[in-house]
Design an enzyme around this catalytic site. Structure first.
Site, PDB file in Angstrom:
ATOM      1  N   LEU A 139       0.864  -1.171   0.000  1.00 35.21           N
ATOM      2  CA  LEU A 139       0.000   0.000   0.000  1.00 35.21           C
ATOM      3  C   LEU A 139       0.901   1.222   0.000  1.00 35.21           C
ATOM      4  CD1 LEU A 139      -2.749  -0.887   2.673  1.00 35.21           C
ATOM      5  CD2 LEU A 139      -2.980  -0.955   0.185  1.00 35.21           C
ATOM      6  N   ASP A 140       0.477   2.286  -0.651  1.00 39.58           N
ATOM      7  CA  ASP A 140       1.264   3.518  -0.635  1.00 39.58           C
ATOM      8  C   ASP A 140       1.405   4.034   0.794  1.00 39.58           C
ATOM      9  OD1 ASP A 140       1.386   3.382  -3.377  1.00 39.58           O
ATOM     10  OD2 ASP A 140      -0.330   4.720  -3.681  1.00 39.58           O
ATOM     11  N   LYS A 141       2.413   4.833   1.019  1.00 44.15           N
ATOM     12  CA  LYS A 141       2.713   5.348   2.354  1.00 44.15           C
ATOM     13  C   LYS A 141       1.488   5.929   3.046  1.00 44.15           C
ATOM     14  CE  LYS A 141       5.401   8.991   4.658  1.00 44.15           C
ATOM     15  NZ  LYS A 141       6.400  10.079   4.490  1.00 44.15           N
TER      16      LYS A 141
END
Length: 350
Positions: A139-141
């Site tokens: 998942l993106d940050k």
């Protein structure tokens, strides 16, 4: 570092007919770079229909059964760090994490530590013997929500194969800028943006297949709450696809557009939207086949507080606007240091 080995199996699709072996395998096993796959081919780690093939330039026909012997280094050099984890499920084979905003998944340039991987190694030292500490997807940050982590190499292999077959169901909640009239499916390939290496883009040439199914859950005056089901899992896929459609995610620092609000919105609401500095995206549902029991398992995670507050504000804005009478005195938004693009009633579709 110690080496770990496991086999990945797949069938080369007929759509790859005539392609180089390394190119076809890079599509099938997209978690690994093409350079790494080329080296594995040269090292005799690839079998086509049971026969070792050491030529990356070999032309595939489609339909071949491929076995890739993956050799990866165990994560012996990554420091374990005490970082709080929200573990929503765990057994001997897998664990499911509800990732908060701000937590990077892998160490890398600009984020040498303080990542989910560091946290996992502190939580369970045995994950050092599993490639990538058991992480099989990302998942993106600043995206929140559910991720599955493998605790053993066989479990990791099984989960990676499910992901490659698009058999893992991942459903996201999001809030986008603009009034989206209806749901649909976007099937547009995604690749690295040639003019900005930090970004991805829809690319007809050189992009990888990317399919997102989306539906409208709720309309606001100039925003829409949607739900997105991923068929593929490309980097920034939802963010890129929604921006391509003209409905970027609220707060998206990479793919968002100029700050935009409905006419006559309360100044406090404007201020909240202005300071929503992450993409409004949450991985709220996850479904997969357990690698040991082979039973289908499902998990849900409620939206985080910041997105719930965002939705409440947009709902309240609708209520306030509907109660307003003609001749309403407009706020002076310049006093709040907000650069806005006004939206008139005529700009909002029925």
């Amino acid at each position: 570092m110690t080496q770990s080995k496991h086999n990945l199996t797949a069938t080369i699709p007929f759509s790859c007919m005539g392609e180089r072996l390394d190119a076809a395998l890079a599509q099938l096993f997209s978690d690994y770079s093409r350079n790494r796959i080329q080296q594995w081919i040269k090292d005799g780690k690839v079998r086509l229909d049971g026969v070792v093939n050491t030529k990356p330039r070999h032309s595939v026909l489609g339909g071949e059964q491929v076995v890739l012997e993956v050799e990866l280094q165990a994560e012996t050099d990554i420091p374990a760090q005490e970082i709080e984890l929200n573990v929503v499920y765990e057994d001997d084979a897998i664990m499911v994490i509800n990732k908060p905003a701000g937590l990077v998944v892998h160490p890398g340039a600009g984020n040498p530590d303080g990542t989910l991987m560091n946290a996992l190694l502190y939580y369970n030292e045995a994950l050092r013997e599993v490639p990538r500490a058991g992480i099989v997807h990302r998942l993106d940050k600043d995206t929140t929500g559910l991720m599955v982590v493998a605790k053993t190499i066989p479990a990791q292999t099984h989960l990676v194969e499910q992901l490659q077959r698009h058999a893992v169901e991942r459903i996201y909640d999001a809030v986008v800028v603009g009034r989206m009239n209806s749901g649909g499916t976007i099937n547009k390939p995604i690749g690295r943006n040639p003019s900005d290496r930090k970004k991805m883009a829809v690319r007809a040439v050189g992009g990888k297949e990317a399919v997102s199914h989306y539906r409208v859950l709720e309309h606001f005056r100039e925003h829409t709450r949607i739900r997105v089901k991923l068929e593929t899992g490309r980097t920034h896929q939802i963010r890129v696809h929604m921006s391509y459609l003209g409905f970027p995610l609220v707060g998206d620092p990479l793919y968002g557009t100029r700050f935009r609000i409905p006419r006559q919105m309360e100044p406090d609401f404007v201020d909240y939207l202005r300071h929503f500095h992450r993409q409004a995206l949450h991985a709220g549902a996850l479904s997969l086949t357990h690698p040991v029991s082979r039973k289908v398992m499902k998990w849900k995670a409620p939206m985080p507080d910041d997105m719930l507050e965002l939705i409440d504000i947009l709902r309240e804005d609708v209520e306030i606007y509907e109660e307003q009478q003609l001749g309403y005195d407009e706020f002076d938004y310049e006093d709040y240091g907000v650069e806005v693009e006004w939206v008139t009633d005529e700009d909002i579709p029925d």
